[in-house]
Design an enzyme around this catalytic site. Structure first.
Site, mmCIF file in Angstrom:
data_model
loop_
_atom_site.group_PDB
_atom_site.id
_atom_site.type_symbol
_atom_site.label_atom_id
_atom_site.label_comp_id
_atom_site.label_asym_id
_atom_site.label_seq_id
_atom_site.Cartn_x
_atom_site.Cartn_y
_atom_site.Cartn_z
ATOM 1 N N HIS A 356 -3.791 -26.569 21.117
ATOM 2 C CA HIS A 356 -3.727 -28.607 21.009
ATOM 3 C C HIS A 356 -2.588 -29.336 19.821
ATOM 4 O O HIS A 356 -1.979 -29.861 19.639
ATOM 5 C CB HIS A 356 -4.707 -28.533 21.050
ATOM 6 C CG HIS A 356 -5.287 -29.806 22.360
ATOM 7 N ND1 HIS A 356 -5.215 -30.331 23.708
ATOM 8 C CD2 HIS A 356 -6.741 -28.681 22.923
ATOM 9 C CE1 HIS A 356 -5.925 -29.581 25.208
ATOM 10 N NE2 HIS A 356 -6.361 -28.609 24.277
ATOM 11 N N LYS A 544 -2.636 -45.317 18.657
ATOM 12 C CA LYS A 544 -2.661 -43.805 18.586
ATOM 13 C C LYS A 544 -3.684 -43.896 17.708
ATOM 14 O O LYS A 544 -4.005 -44.563 16.490
ATOM 15 C CB LYS A 544 -1.591 -42.962 18.733
ATOM 16 C CG LYS A 544 -0.725 -43.663 17.942
ATOM 17 C CD LYS A 544 0.740 -42.321 18.234
ATOM 18 C CE LYS A 544 1.420 -43.138 19.505
ATOM 19 N NZ LYS A 544 0.772 -42.157 20.915
ATOM 20 N N ARG A 545 -4.426 -42.572 16.974
ATOM 21 C CA ARG A 545 -4.438 -42.221 15.892
ATOM 22 C C ARG A 545 -4.176 -42.087 14.199
ATOM 23 O O ARG A 545 -2.147 -41.706 15.400
ATOM 24 C CB ARG A 545 -5.218 -40.937 15.553
ATOM 25 C CG ARG A 545 -6.547 -40.928 16.053
ATOM 26 C CD ARG A 545 -7.557 -41.452 15.696
ATOM 27 N NE ARG A 545 -8.309 -40.625 14.475
ATOM 28 C CZ ARG A 545 -8.509 -39.833 14.005
ATOM 29 N NH1 ARG A 545 -10.454 -40.006 15.123
ATOM 30 N NH2 ARG A 545 -9.556 -39.649 12.705
ATOM 31 N N LYS A 550 2.994 -39.513 12.497
ATOM 32 C CA LYS A 550 2.685 -40.342 14.759
ATOM 33 C C LYS A 550 3.689 -41.466 14.078
ATOM 34 O O LYS A 550 4.513 -42.120 15.054
ATOM 35 C CB LYS A 550 1.156 -40.621 14.598
ATOM 36 C CG LYS A 550 0.852 -39.789 15.480
ATOM 37 C CD LYS A 550 -0.647 -39.569 16.217
ATOM 38 C CE LYS A 550 -1.666 -39.063 16.178
ATOM 39 N NZ LYS A 550 -1.795 -38.710 17.554
ATOM 40 N N THR A 652 -0.699 -38.399 25.138
ATOM 41 C CA THR A 652 -1.008 -38.629 26.470
ATOM 42 C C THR A 652 -1.267 -40.193 26.934
ATOM 43 O O THR A 652 -1.222 -40.583 27.836
ATOM 44 C CB THR A 652 -2.635 -37.951 27.117
ATOM 45 O OG1 THR A 652 -3.602 -38.362 25.605
ATOM 46 C CG2 THR A 652 -2.237 -36.554 27.141
ATOM 47 N N LYS A 656 0.150 -42.866 29.774
ATOM 48 C CA LYS A 656 -0.675 -44.336 30.410
ATOM 49 C C LYS A 656 0.196 -45.230 30.482
ATOM 50 O O LYS A 656 0.153 -46.315 31.409
ATOM 51 C CB LYS A 656 -2.183 -44.227 30.018
ATOM 52 C CG LYS A 656 -3.131 -43.609 29.423
ATOM 53 C CD LYS A 656 -3.952 -43.200 28.126
ATOM 54 C CE LYS A 656 -5.009 -41.630 28.040
ATOM 55 N NZ LYS A 656 -5.414 -41.462 27.052
HETATM 56 C C1 26V Z 1 -8.583 -31.029 14.713
HETATM 57 C C2 26V Z 1 -9.458 -31.151 13.802
HETATM 58 C C3 26V Z 1 -8.782 -30.349 12.638
HETATM 59 C C4 26V Z 1 -9.822 -29.196 12.170
HETATM 60 C C5 26V Z 1 -11.242 -30.485 12.049
HETATM 61 C C6 26V Z 1 -11.757 -31.283 13.198
HETATM 62 C C7 26V Z 1 -11.121 -31.571 14.049
HETATM 63 C C8 26V Z 1 -11.004 -32.472 15.133
HETATM 64 C C9 26V Z 1 -10.137 -32.502 15.967
HETATM 65 C C10 26V Z 1 -8.796 -31.742 15.827
HETATM 66 C C11 26V Z 1 -7.662 -32.292 16.783
HETATM 67 C C12 26V Z 1 -6.158 -31.474 16.879
HETATM 68 C C13 26V Z 1 -5.981 -31.406 17.873
HETATM 69 C C14 26V Z 1 -5.527 -33.139 18.516
HETATM 70 O O1 26V Z 1 -5.844 -33.960 19.251
HETATM 71 N N1 26V Z 1 -4.224 -32.595 19.380
HETATM 72 C C15 26V Z 1 -3.750 -33.349 20.019
HETATM 73 O O2 26V Z 1 -3.810 -32.528 21.977
HETATM 74 C C16 26V Z 1 -3.768 -33.996 22.535
HETATM 75 C C17 26V Z 1 -4.200 -33.560 24.100
HETATM 76 O O3 26V Z 1 -3.833 -31.627 24.355
HETATM 77 C C18 26V Z 1 -2.182 -33.589 22.501
HETATM 78 O O4 26V Z 1 -1.950 -34.948 23.440
HETATM 79 C C19 26V Z 1 -1.352 -34.901 21.814
HETATM 80 O O5 26V Z 1 -0.487 -34.267 20.961
HETATM 81 C C20 26V Z 1 -1.954 -33.464 20.485
HETATM 82 O O6 26V Z 1 -2.098 -34.086 19.079
#
Ligand code: 26V
Length: 810
Positions: A356, A544-545, A550, A652, A656
């Site tokens: 992701h 968004k976050r 972003k 995503t 929406k």
């Molecule tokens: C990353 C990390 C890094 C290490 C520690 C904990 C942690 C927890 C969550 C994340 C998530 C990063 C990845 C993420 O959210 N990617 C997003 O995924 C979406 C669904 O595929 C996508 O639409 C977004 O573009 C993408 O940033």
């Protein structure tokens, strides 16, 4: 099940009296929510049992989607919708003097996720059940979800999200399904009948207790399971872990606290990887508990272990559940007695992985010391996987030490989780075409060379049931009236709307629904900010976050520039704009938090300046969440999707907004590229560098942010406002870090580089909005094409191309 209003009312009254011992007249909204929720869950119970029975009897292949995050939000409205009783209940409650919308507000959001990745998992569950696939979620039942955000004096303040306070009506605690997960300790080896046996001794045992949530499909009959695990102490510890004698009460309390901390809270960081022991514990806890329970179910089928890949698929949502791989190897070898090759063949045929992000700072790497101590047997298995993999590399690419170093699973005392996931999966997918291409050609090029058939794309999707039918019922009804209702189960048929894009009466109906939604959001804003919002202004939204890539910063700097223009020329001609932001920043992400403060500061200055005369207004809506998104998105005219090209894997939110008729202003990034492919230049506002150009700059240099600061007076003006005393800058250091990141750090995300093109695009938006018919036409074209982004479509592809499953007809 109640099929008409009267029978609903009767059952509801009786249940209320029976359960709460009070008459209807004394019931509060909270009481009604609780009773209704319980009624629905109990009603779903029969179908839930029948679905499981069917799976068992037919021995259907099951998919388990492992994810550290399921951002499901509220369930009541969606469950009523999928069960087909939404209207009956709405009307019945109204007769009894209650408003369903208010009742829905009683439910706390299940905020068990950070953002896109967790929300995707939730949309996938809805699609799996609605398309009648045997697909379930495996997650953690965090006691605290993502923090609640308050804005105090413009700053983000985090409060704990104790979402379970008023118990959760949707879950069922299943003590009979508990399993034990083991940490720490030592591994002793011995020989038994000519085989090497690994004994795990002196371990600390943790009790994993599942809480099951029914996932009700759109046909109401098909009910899958989200199984969330909770960590609890072993009740007779003396029996189960060696180092503790069972007599020392303080030691027991210490153990209990440490165990319970495993499912205590969701890590709120989605930007920076941190090698925290507790997070590693959470990951193994999920993998081990989930897998043990899956294998227990499989064992009941009385099939040989070799058939496992035909009956079970395991999917890992990003690398967070990658320990599933060594855990499965462990169980196959140490419990079932298989040899390495056999176990490896089974494992790799079962596991698939979705990536992701390409942000290198988010890629997980665990220190080997930590893995070795916490998970001694698992570590041995990872070492062996690495050794065999490196051996294979050496024979394939003899002498190419550099390649081996780049690809190894264990490198510089760290385990690279993405490498482990790729090597042990039969499928690795990205989440949008561009993202997958970048993975294959750049980030994971060497792996793609070695395993050319493993990589594939699965563009993300969103469930149109929550994001259109539930969030925007008036628009859904209008679609029904124009093209019939088949699109509800075949969302791609929304394309039929295109033929109405120039129909003046249809356009006016779309416009009137949008205006109603804007009025509703305006009411919400009034309740929070006590400011009246003009429903005829353009609602321009970025939710968004908060993350530097972003580029909320680009948005707010542009707004500041607009403000400067109005100050220079108070009679400037522009369509009034309401800029809306919603964003949580990771608590330790300082730059992100400063950007929130900047947005709030600019908002305060602009909103109270009489010279602006309502031309622009800015609102930062605190605590952005799934339920808030459901209020905001249907009201948006403009959707801001402005990440630095190449950085947003998919997005995503973009889908929406499109589905709700907003027009996108965006870069050629993530799934924006595919949206553009469908609607074309005329129906989207594209700007900025392309991904190739961005990656070229990173590789070869050549970008100098300071040249733009010196060469573009608009840029110089807004940046100086950040650090020179004036209305925006009260303390000289307040926004220094932002200024510094743009100039001294050479603007890693090309905010200044894309500034001019962004400004121009917004001028174009202003011009386009004035042509009402044209605008509505564009909006309808977007809605019509959005069906392609239903997660039903995405899930059908995962099912056919990765998991090899078909719908199970009940
Ligand atoms: C990353 C990390 C890094 C290490 C520690 C904990 C942690 C927890 C969550 C994340 C998530 C990063 C990845 C993420 O959210 N990617 C997003 O995924 C979406 C669904 O595929 C996508 O639409 C977004 O573009 C993408 O940033």
């Amino acid at each position: 099940m109640f099929n008409d209003k009267e029978s609903f009312k009767q059952v509801f009254r009786e249940t209320l009296i029976g359960k709460l011992g009070k008459p209807l007249e004394e019931a509060s909204n909270a009481d009604v929510y609780k009773i209704l929720g319980n009624m629905i869950r109990e009603n779903a119970g029969k179908n839930w049992a029948e679905t499981n029975q069917k799976y068992k009897v037919d021995k259907d292949k099951q998919v388990y989607y492992f994810s550290m995050e399921f951002l499901i939000g509220r369930l009541l409205g969606n469950n009523l919708l999928n069960m087909g009783v939404l209207e009956v209940v709405r009307e019945g409650l109204a007769d009894l003097g209650f408003c369903l919308q208010d009742i829905e507000e009683e439910e706390s959001d299940a905020g068990l996720g950070n953002g896109g990745l967790g929300r995707l998992a939730a949309c996938f569950l809805d699609s799996l059940a609605s398309l009648q696939y045997a697909g379930h979620g495996c997650g953690i039942r965090y006691k605290y979800g993502l923090f609640e955000q308050k804005i105090v004096d413009g700053y983000q303040v985090e409060l704990p999200d104790y979402w379970l306070q008023n118990d959760n009506v949707w879950e069922v605690r299943r003590e009979d399904k508990q399993v034990e997960v083991r940490f720490w300790g030592a591994i002793e080896t011995r020989e038994e009948n000519g085989r090497l046996v690994f004994d795990h001794t002196q371990y600390e045992a943790v009790r994993a207790v599942p809480y099951d949530v029914p996932i009700i499909g759109a046909d109401r009959r098909h009910v899958n399971t989200l199984r969330n695990w909770s960590a609890e102490s072993i009740t007779q510890p003396s029996r189960t872990f060696g180092s503790f004698a069972g007599t020392d009460y303080h030691k027991f309390l210490e153990y209990k606290r440490s165990v319970e901390s495993i499912s205590e809270f969701l890590y709120p960081d989605d930007s920076q990887y941190e090698g925290k022991l507790l997070r590693l514990k959470q990951q193994y806890f999920l993998c081990s508990a989930g897998l043990q329970s899956i294998l227990r179910t499989y064992n009941k089928l009385a099939l040989p272990i070799e058939l496992l890949p035909d009956k079970v698929a395991l999917h890992i949502n990003d690398t967070h559940p990658t320990l599933l791989i060594p855990e499965l190897m462990r169980i196959l070898m140490d419990v079932h007695g298989l040899g390495w090759d056999e176990a490896w063949s089974i494992t790799t045929r079962m596991v698939s992985y979705t990536n992701h992000t390409i942000l290198s700072e988010a890629l997980e790497k665990w220190p080997i010391q930590m893995v070795r101590e916490l998970l001694p047997r698992i570590f041995l298995i990872i070492e062996e996987i690495n050794a065999r993999f490196c051996g294979e590399l050496m024979s394939r690419y003899p002498g190419d030490q550099n390649r081996i170093e780049q690809m190894a699973i264990i490198h510089e005392d760290q385990v690279r989780m993405a490498h482990l996931a790729i090597v042990a999966s039969h499928s690795v997918n990205g989440v949008a075409a561009l993202h997958t291409e970048i993975l294959m050609k750049r980030e994971m090029r060497l792996f793609n060379e070695m395993y050319p058939h493993r990589f594939n794309n699965k563009t993300n999707g969103i469930t149109h049931r929550r994001w259109l039918l539930h969030a925007n019922p008036d628009l859904a009804n209008l679609i029904n009236q124009s093209i019939g209702t088949r699109w509800v189960s075949h969302p791609q048929e929304m394309i039929g709307l295109i033929k109405y894009c120039e129909d003046a009466s249809f356009q006016e109906q779309v416009a009137s629904i949008k205006r109603q939604n804007k009025l509703r959001l305006a009411e919400y804003i009034y309740s929070k900010h006590s400011v009246h919002v003009d429903p005829d202004s353009i609602f321009d939204v970025q939710v968004k976050r908060l993350h530097a890539y972003k580029r909320q910063l680009l948005n707010i700097l542009h707004i500041l520039h607009l403000y400067n223009q109005i100050k220079d020329n108070p009679s400037m001609d522009m369509v009034p704009r309401t800029f809306i932001f919603g964003a949580k920043a990771a608590p330790s992400y300082h730059l992100a938090k400063r950007i929130i403060k900047l947005i709030n500061t600019v908002a305060e200055v602009v909103n109270k300046d009489p010279d602006v005369k309502g031309k622009i207004r800015i609102f930062f809506l605190e605590n952005y969440s799934v339920s808030l998104a459901e209020k905001i998105i249907p009201a948006a005219d403009i959707s801001e999707q402005i990440s630095t090209a190449s950085k947003e894997a998919s997005g995503t939110g973009n889908m929406k907004f499109m589905m709700n008729g907003a027009l996108t202003v965006g870069t050629m990034d993530g799934a924006n590229v595919e949206m553009h492919e469908m609607v074309g230049d005329n129906n989207m506002f594209l700007f900025g560098l392309r991904a190739e150009q961005v990656m070229d700059y990173y590789q070869h240099g050549g970008y100098h942010a300071r040249d733009i600061y010196n060469g573009d007076s608009r840029v110089k003006e807004v940046l100086d406002q950040l650090i020179k005393p004036g209305p925006i800058c009260c303390h000289a250091t307040e926004f220094e870090s932002i200024f510094h990141s743009l100039l001294d750090n050479n603007d890693e995300f090309f905010v200044l580089k894309d500034f001019a093109s962004y400004v121009e695009t917004h001028v174009e938006i202003d011009r386009a909005y004035r042509n009402r018919q044209e605008w509505l036409k564009k909006s309808i074209i977007n809605i019509g094409h959005s069906g392609k982004f239903s997660s039903d479509n995405t899930i059908s592809r995962y099912a056919a191309e990765i998991w090899n499953i078909s719908p199970v007809r009940l």
